[in-house]
Motif scaffolding. Structure first.
Motif, PDB file in Angstrom:
ATOM      1  N   MET A   1      99.288  27.716   0.669  1.00 36.28           N
ATOM      2  CA  MET A   1     100.582  27.184   1.084  1.00 36.28           C
ATOM      3  C   MET A   1     101.523  28.353   1.330  1.00 36.28           C
ATOM      4  O   MET A   1     101.975  29.005   0.389  1.00 36.28           O
ATOM      5  CB  MET A   1     101.174  26.297  -0.019  1.00 36.28           C
ATOM      6  CG  MET A   1     100.523  24.934  -0.150  1.00 36.28           C
ATOM      7  SD  MET A   1     101.211  23.708   0.994  1.00 36.28           S
ATOM      8  CE  MET A   1     102.877  23.562   0.374  1.00 36.28           C
TER       9      MET A   1
ATOM     10  N   GLY B   1     105.097  30.018   3.171  1.00 39.93           N
ATOM     11  CA  GLY B   1     106.429  29.585   3.570  1.00 39.93           C
ATOM     12  C   GLY B   1     107.494  30.539   3.080  1.00 39.93           C
ATOM     13  O   GLY B   1     107.215  31.440   2.290  1.00 39.93           O
TER      14      GLY B   1
ATOM     15  N   PHE C   1     110.066  29.337   1.403  1.00 38.26           N
ATOM     16  CA  PHE C   1     110.424  28.746   0.113  1.00 38.26           C
ATOM     17  C   PHE C   1     111.863  29.124  -0.260  1.00 38.26           C
ATOM     18  O   PHE C   1     112.116  29.712  -1.313  1.00 38.26           O
ATOM     19  CB  PHE C   1     109.434  29.155  -0.976  1.00 38.26           C
ATOM     20  CG  PHE C   1     108.023  28.748  -0.688  1.00 38.26           C
ATOM     21  CD1 PHE C   1     107.718  27.430  -0.382  1.00 38.26           C
ATOM     22  CD2 PHE C   1     106.986  29.675  -0.694  1.00 38.26           C
ATOM     23  CE1 PHE C   1     106.416  27.029  -0.099  1.00 38.26           C
ATOM     24  CE2 PHE C   1     105.675  29.282  -0.412  1.00 38.26           C
ATOM     25  CZ  PHE C   1     105.389  27.965  -0.121  1.00 38.26           C
TER      26      PHE C   1
ATOM     27  N   ILE D   1     111.891  26.532  -2.570  1.00 37.02           N
ATOM     28  CA  ILE D   1     110.750  25.631  -2.707  1.00 37.02           C
ATOM     29  C   ILE D   1     111.278  24.281  -3.185  1.00 37.02           C
ATOM     30  O   ILE D   1     112.223  24.213  -3.962  1.00 37.02           O
ATOM     31  CB  ILE D   1     109.709  26.218  -3.685  1.00 37.02           C
ATOM     32  CG1 ILE D   1     108.427  25.390  -3.671  1.00 37.02           C
ATOM     33  CG2 ILE D   1     110.280  26.375  -5.091  1.00 37.02           C
ATOM     34  CD1 ILE D   1     107.263  26.053  -4.404  1.00 37.02           C
TER      35      ILE D   1
ATOM     36  N   HIS E   1     107.073  20.486  -0.817  1.00 35.58           N
ATOM     37  CA  HIS E   1     106.024  21.516  -0.867  1.00 35.58           C
ATOM     38  C   HIS E   1     105.033  21.222  -1.994  1.00 35.58           C
ATOM     39  O   HIS E   1     103.809  21.316  -1.812  1.00 35.58           O
ATOM     40  CB  HIS E   1     106.640  22.899  -1.125  1.00 35.58           C
ATOM     41  CG  HIS E   1     107.579  23.376  -0.074  1.00 35.58           C
ATOM     42  ND1 HIS E   1     108.845  23.837  -0.351  1.00 35.58           N
ATOM     43  CD2 HIS E   1     107.449  23.456   1.276  1.00 35.58           C
ATOM     44  CE1 HIS E   1     109.446  24.200   0.765  1.00 35.58           C
ATOM     45  NE2 HIS E   1     108.624  23.970   1.775  1.00 35.58           N
TER      46      HIS E   1
ATOM     47  N   GLY F   1     100.969  20.249  -1.819  1.00 42.59           N
ATOM     48  CA  GLY F   1      99.944  21.010  -2.516  1.00 42.59           C
ATOM     49  C   GLY F   1      99.131  20.146  -3.463  1.00 42.59           C
ATOM     50  O   GLY F   1      97.908  20.273  -3.543  1.00 42.59           O
TER      51      GLY F   1
ATOM     52  N   PHE G   1     100.512  29.635  -3.613  1.00 42.79           N
ATOM     53  CA  PHE G   1     101.794  29.623  -2.906  1.00 42.79           C
ATOM     54  C   PHE G   1     102.152  31.052  -2.516  1.00 42.79           C
ATOM     55  O   PHE G   1     102.214  31.940  -3.373  1.00 42.79           O
ATOM     56  CB  PHE G   1     102.884  29.016  -3.787  1.00 42.79           C
ATOM     57  CG  PHE G   1     102.748  27.524  -3.964  1.00 42.79           C
ATOM     58  CD1 PHE G   1     103.501  26.640  -3.203  1.00 42.79           C
ATOM     59  CD2 PHE G   1     101.854  27.002  -4.889  1.00 42.79           C
ATOM     60  CE1 PHE G   1     103.368  25.266  -3.361  1.00 42.79           C
ATOM     61  CE2 PHE G   1     101.717  25.630  -5.059  1.00 42.79           C
ATOM     62  CZ  PHE G   1     102.477  24.762  -4.289  1.00 42.79           C
TER      63      PHE G   1
ATOM     64  N   VAL H   1     109.729  30.040  -6.939  1.00 44.65           N
ATOM     65  CA  VAL H   1     108.352  29.557  -6.866  1.00 44.65           C
ATOM     66  C   VAL H   1     107.724  29.587  -8.262  1.00 44.65           C
ATOM     67  O   VAL H   1     107.071  28.621  -8.687  1.00 44.65           O
ATOM     68  CB  VAL H   1     107.514  30.385  -5.876  1.00 44.65           C
ATOM     69  CG1 VAL H   1     106.031  30.018  -5.982  1.00 44.65           C
ATOM     70  CG2 VAL H   1     107.998  30.176  -4.450  1.00 44.65           C
TER      71      VAL H   1
ATOM     72  N   SER I   1     114.432  18.978   3.449  1.00 47.26           N
ATOM     73  CA  SER I   1     114.335  20.302   4.039  1.00 47.26           C
ATOM     74  C   SER I   1     115.064  21.308   3.178  1.00 47.26           C
ATOM     75  O   SER I   1     116.035  20.974   2.489  1.00 47.26           O
ATOM     76  CB  SER I   1     114.923  20.314   5.457  1.00 47.26           C
ATOM     77  OG  SER I   1     116.331  20.241   5.405  1.00 47.26           O
ATOM     78  N   SER I   2     114.598  22.550   3.231  1.00 52.59           N
ATOM     79  CA  SER I   2     115.273  23.614   2.498  1.00 52.59           C
ATOM     80  C   SER I   2     116.694  23.801   3.013  1.00 52.59           C
ATOM     81  O   SER I   2     117.607  24.141   2.251  1.00 52.59           O
ATOM     82  CB  SER I   2     114.476  24.921   2.624  1.00 52.59           C
ATOM     83  OG  SER I   2     113.212  24.794   1.998  1.00 52.59           O
TER      84      SER I   2
END
Length: 203
Positions: A6, A8, A10, A13, A17, A21, A35, A60, A166-167
């Motif tokens: 995974m 990104g 993040f 995160i 996400h 996973g 990650f 993360v 969304s982030s």
């Protein structure tokens, strides 16, 4: 071992996400999910990144701390632009005994031919393409069939709940002083608050 990948930014995160996973882990009987926070993703100017790499890595760590099958990989957390083909080639060479499963969303499945040296990705892994919802199944199956035939790619559908989170939304909420609990694990929400992250985001 069977390893899910995974990647990104993040930033931060979030539970979308993590659920992706987790469903990949369960559906394809994987051993671990790695990650990979991007140090310098090709699609985004590092100077425009809202959060330092250090903070993104720490978030993360906080997010996955309760899941022993979730691991942090620092492979892309380095100087220089990170490209998927290069990362997967490195993993293929560094861990020849492992099988890799690269997890991506529906949008990426349809745009993968625009990725740098994308054809080099296919021999190194199985791609798990996450559906947005049931209505996308037909289009995704056509795209998978096309990529399989043209590039001999190994691609499987990943059925997982893709939440409309969304982030960007999380950063905007944090900038306005609104709660981000329920969007991210509690440990990540606490980290964002403690370190006053995203306060510079335009409101």
């Amino acid at each position: 071992m069977k390893i899910g990948i995974m990647g990104g930014t993040f930033d931060p995160i979030h539970i979308g996400h993590l659920l992706l996973g987790e469903f990949a882990f369960e559906e394809f009987k994987l051993d671990e999910i790695w990650f990979l926070p991007n140090g310098n993703p090709p699609h985004k100017d590092t100077e425009e990144m809202d959060t330092s790499l250090t903070h993104r890595i720490e978030m993360v760590k906080a997010a996955i701390s309760g899941s022993p099958h979730f691991k942090l990989s620092m492979h892309e957390a380095k100087k220089g632009i990170s490209y998927t083909y290069r990362t997967m080639r490195d993993f293929h060479e560094l861990y020849p005994g492992n099988e890799f499963y690269f997890i991506l969303g529906a949008d990426s499945l349809f745009s993968i031919e625009q990725w740098k040296y994308f054809k080099e990705i296919f021999p190194t892994c199985t791609i798990l393409a996450a559906m947005r919802d049931d209505k996308d199944v037909g289009d995704m199956q056509k795209q998978i069939a096309y990529l399989k035939k043209k590039y001999e790619a190994d691609i499987e559908l990943l059925r997982a709940p893709l939440l409309e989170i969304s982030s960007t939304t999380i950063r905007e909420r944090a900038a306005k002083g609104l709660t981000v609990h329920y969007f991210v694990p509690d440990a990540v929400a606490d980290y964002i608050k403690e370190h006053h992250l995203y306060k510079e985001v335009d409101q």
